[in-house]
Design a protein around this motif. Structure first.
Motif: not given
Length: 100
Positions: A48-65
């Motif tokens: 679950a922690a890995a999914w949260w970290i991956g989701g947050i990283a993905f959201a940050l990449l989308v925001l940066a894009g």
């Protein structure tokens, strides 16, 4: 209070286990099975922690894009009240008269 019924190491013989019926030792014995130690399995929380970290990283990449795309678009397309005048000046030239 006594131990629950189960196979326990035989106190009189090494390498054997004897059945304890909860009140006394029985005559039933068998070879002791070797104890196999296995590595602990990860619990669901680590996944679950890995999914949260991956989701947050993905959201940050989308925001940066999105920020990068917005920056590029606003640099290429001038926005403001004089947008059409500016576009006509670039397209038609400053001295050339545009139709329309």
């Amino acid at each position: 209070m006594s131990a629950p019924p189960n196979w326990y190491p035989d106190p009189s013989s090494d390498g054997l286990v004897r059945w304890w019926d909860g009140g006394r030792w029985t005559e039933h014995t068998q070879q002791a099975r070797p104890v196999v130690h296995t590595a602990p399995r990860p619990n669901g929380n680590s996944y679950a922690a890995a999914w949260w970290i991956g989701g947050i990283a993905f959201a940050l990449l989308v925001l940066a894009g999105a920020v990068l795309l917005f920056t590029i678009v606003t640099a290429i397309v001038p926005l403001g009240s004089d947008f059409f005048e500016t576009w006509q000046g670039v397209y038609c030239g400053e001295t050339q008269q545009c139709d329309g």
